[in-house]
Write an enzyme that holds these catalytic residues in place. Structure first.
Site, PDB file in Angstrom:
ATOM      1  CG  ASN A  52       0.262   1.745  -3.428  1.00 48.79           C
ATOM      2  OD1 ASN A  52       1.175   2.082  -4.184  1.00 48.79           O
ATOM      3  ND2 ASN A  52      -0.052   0.485  -3.234  1.00 48.79           N
ATOM      4  CG  HIS A 111      -7.720  -3.661  -5.895  1.00 45.55           C
ATOM      5  ND1 HIS A 111      -6.382  -3.766  -6.223  1.00 45.55           N
ATOM      6  CD2 HIS A 111      -8.396  -3.891  -7.045  1.00 45.55           C
ATOM      7  CE1 HIS A 111      -6.257  -4.070  -7.506  1.00 45.55           C
ATOM      8  NE2 HIS A 111      -7.478  -4.145  -8.025  1.00 45.55           N
ATOM      9  CB  THR A 137      -3.735  -3.674 -10.928  1.00 42.42           C
ATOM     10  OG1 THR A 137      -3.614  -3.360  -9.537  1.00 42.42           O
ATOM     11  CG2 THR A 137      -5.200  -3.914 -11.265  1.00 42.42           C
ATOM     12  CB  THR A 138      -3.542  -7.102  -6.965  1.00 42.93           C
ATOM     13  OG1 THR A 138      -2.187  -6.711  -6.744  1.00 42.93           O
ATOM     14  CG2 THR A 138      -3.828  -8.367  -6.184  1.00 42.93           C
ATOM     15  CG  HIS A 196       3.101  -4.824  -4.792  1.00 49.69           C
ATOM     16  ND1 HIS A 196       2.017  -5.218  -5.545  1.00 49.69           N
ATOM     17  CD2 HIS A 196       3.835  -5.954  -4.570  1.00 49.69           C
ATOM     18  CE1 HIS A 196       2.095  -6.525  -5.770  1.00 49.69           C
ATOM     19  NE2 HIS A 196       3.188  -6.986  -5.191  1.00 49.69           N
ATOM     20  CG  HIS A 228      -0.125   3.839  -9.850  1.00 44.77           C
ATOM     21  ND1 HIS A 228      -0.345   3.259 -11.070  1.00 44.77           N
ATOM     22  CD2 HIS A 228      -0.783   3.066  -8.943  1.00 44.77           C
ATOM     23  CE1 HIS A 228      -1.115   2.195 -10.933  1.00 44.77           C
ATOM     24  NE2 HIS A 228      -1.397   2.065  -9.649  1.00 44.77           N
ATOM     25  NE  ARG A 234       3.841  -6.603 -10.409  1.00 43.54           N
ATOM     26  CZ  ARG A 234       2.694  -7.297 -10.550  1.00 43.54           C
ATOM     27  NH1 ARG A 234       1.619  -6.938  -9.869  1.00 43.54           N
ATOM     28  NH2 ARG A 234       2.628  -8.325 -11.370  1.00 43.54           N
ATOM     29  NE  ARG A 274       3.807  -5.212 -13.502  1.00 45.94           N
ATOM     30  CZ  ARG A 274       2.652  -5.776 -13.848  1.00 45.94           C
ATOM     31  NH1 ARG A 274       1.533  -5.089 -13.780  1.00 45.94           N
ATOM     32  NH2 ARG A 274       2.622  -7.031 -14.266  1.00 45.94           N
ATOM     33  CG  HIS A 275       5.326  -0.658  -9.580  1.00 49.66           C
ATOM     34  ND1 HIS A 275       5.612  -1.209  -8.360  1.00 49.66           N
ATOM     35  CD2 HIS A 275       4.111  -1.156  -9.958  1.00 49.66           C
ATOM     36  CE1 HIS A 275       4.622  -2.015  -7.993  1.00 49.66           C
ATOM     37  NE2 HIS A 275       3.705  -2.021  -8.937  1.00 49.66           N
ATOM     38  N   GLY A 298      -4.109   4.312  -3.782  1.00 49.31           N
ATOM     39  CA  GLY A 298      -2.972   4.768  -4.563  1.00 49.31           C
ATOM     40  C   GLY A 298      -3.310   5.357  -5.909  1.00 49.31           C
ATOM     41  NE  ARG A 346      10.662   8.841 -22.248  1.00 50.81           N
ATOM     42  CZ  ARG A 346      10.557  10.056 -22.786  1.00 50.81           C
ATOM     43  NH1 ARG A 346       9.401  10.721 -22.718  1.00 50.81           N
ATOM     44  NH2 ARG A 346      11.579  10.608 -23.404  1.00 50.81           N
ATOM     45  CD  GLU A 393      -5.068  -3.568   1.783  1.00 46.28           C
ATOM     46  OE1 GLU A 393      -5.326  -2.828   0.817  1.00 46.28           O
ATOM     47  OE2 GLU A 393      -3.933  -3.683   2.278  1.00 46.28           O
ATOM     48  CD  GLU A 432       0.072  -3.485  -1.351  1.00 51.51           C
ATOM     49  OE1 GLU A 432      -1.016  -3.063  -0.917  1.00 51.51           O
ATOM     50  OE2 GLU A 432       0.393  -3.431  -2.563  1.00 51.51           O
TER      51      GLU A 432
END
Length: 263
Positions: free
Chosen positions: A9, A216, A102-103, A45, A12, A47, A51-52, A238, A20, A153, A72
């Site tokens: 994953n 996870h 996180t989840t 993922h 991150h 989302r 956010r990422h 991840g 930044r 999963e 995901e």
């Protein structure tokens, strides 16, 4: 040799980039490094809050990855429309809260069964296989099968937190899991039960025809007991890989995890 797929994953990497709001580190460079150093699947993922991983990241990764991409996503209709249109190798439906770090748990396949069934049907109409990210219970395995998923999963968060509270300095940090602050002997009992629950759920899922992944909180210290569960054929890892890469580089971090998950 045990057949175990390692899904890396790379969310991150995007977390660092978005901190930044510059294109550094480059998510595609992370993709290439993962592909060349032992990953067998790329997991990301998308989302609702973006956010990422961004929409453009998903498109670029799907276009450039030589490995299968496990995407995901929540059961939000806007997100599902995007996923169905992009047609990844697999979609994994996960729960999602805007305020979470996180989840926090598995998808509630009982409370949201109608929405989940609709999501699975929509994805299947686009020829996208579906996995459900669920807590390790026999009841969740049965319902996942009834809803039409091909795979589950198993959420290993409780197991991972118990392991960390027992075998690391987590209890002495600002991130201690307060609801798991038990004496060591009780932590040992709870950890054994959590691992047992994962094993039983995995065996039952396999018995009723579901493929089984786990993920996870898995890391270099706690992954081996999960590796011993024969019914699990895929791990998605991840944060621990990206965290180690800060010190070792991403290539070495993935290679080290690959060695641990190839037995």
């Amino acid at each position: 040799m045990r057949k175990m797929t390692l899904g890396v994953n790379i969310d991150h990497v995007a977390v660092l980039r978005e901190a930044r709001r510059v294109n550094d580190p480059d998510i595609l460079q992370a993709l290439y490094v993962a592909c060349e150093n032992g990953a067998q699947q790329i997991t990301i993922h998308l989302r609702e809050d973006r956010r990422h991983i961004q929409d453009s990241d998903v498109k670029n990764i799907l276009e450039h990855s030589k490995l299968p991409v496990n995407l995901e996503c929540s059961i939000n209709k806007e997100i599902l429309n995007i996923v169905a249109s992009l047609r990844p190798h697999r979609a994994t439906l996960v729960p999602e809260k805007r305020e979470e770090v996180t989840t926090e748990g598995g998808l509630d396949v009982f409370r949201y069964e109608d929405a989940i069934k609709y999501a699975i049907e929509q994805l299947h109409d686009s020829l996208v296989p579906v996995s459900l990210f669920v807590d390790p219970t026999i009841e969740a395995m049965e319902r996942s099968k009834e809803l039409g998923a091909e795979m589950v999963e198993l959420h290993t968060g409780l197991y991972s937190n118990l392991f960390a509270m027992l075998h690391s300095n987590l209890p002495y940090s600002n991130h201690a899991v307060e609801e798991l602050r038990f004496p060591r002997n009780e932590l040992e009992v709870r950890l054994e039960k959590a691992l047992h629950d994962i094993n039983i759920a995995a065996l039952h899922a396999k018995k009723i025809g579901l493929e089984v992944a786990a993920g996870h909180g898995l890391n270099y210290h706690n992954v081996e007991p999960i590796m011993q569960i024969e019914a699990i054929t895929e791990l998605n890892i991840g944060q621990s890989i990206i965290a180690r890469s800060v010190f070792t580089g991403l290539a070495q971090a993935i290679q080290e995890m690959k060695r641990l998950t190839t037995r």
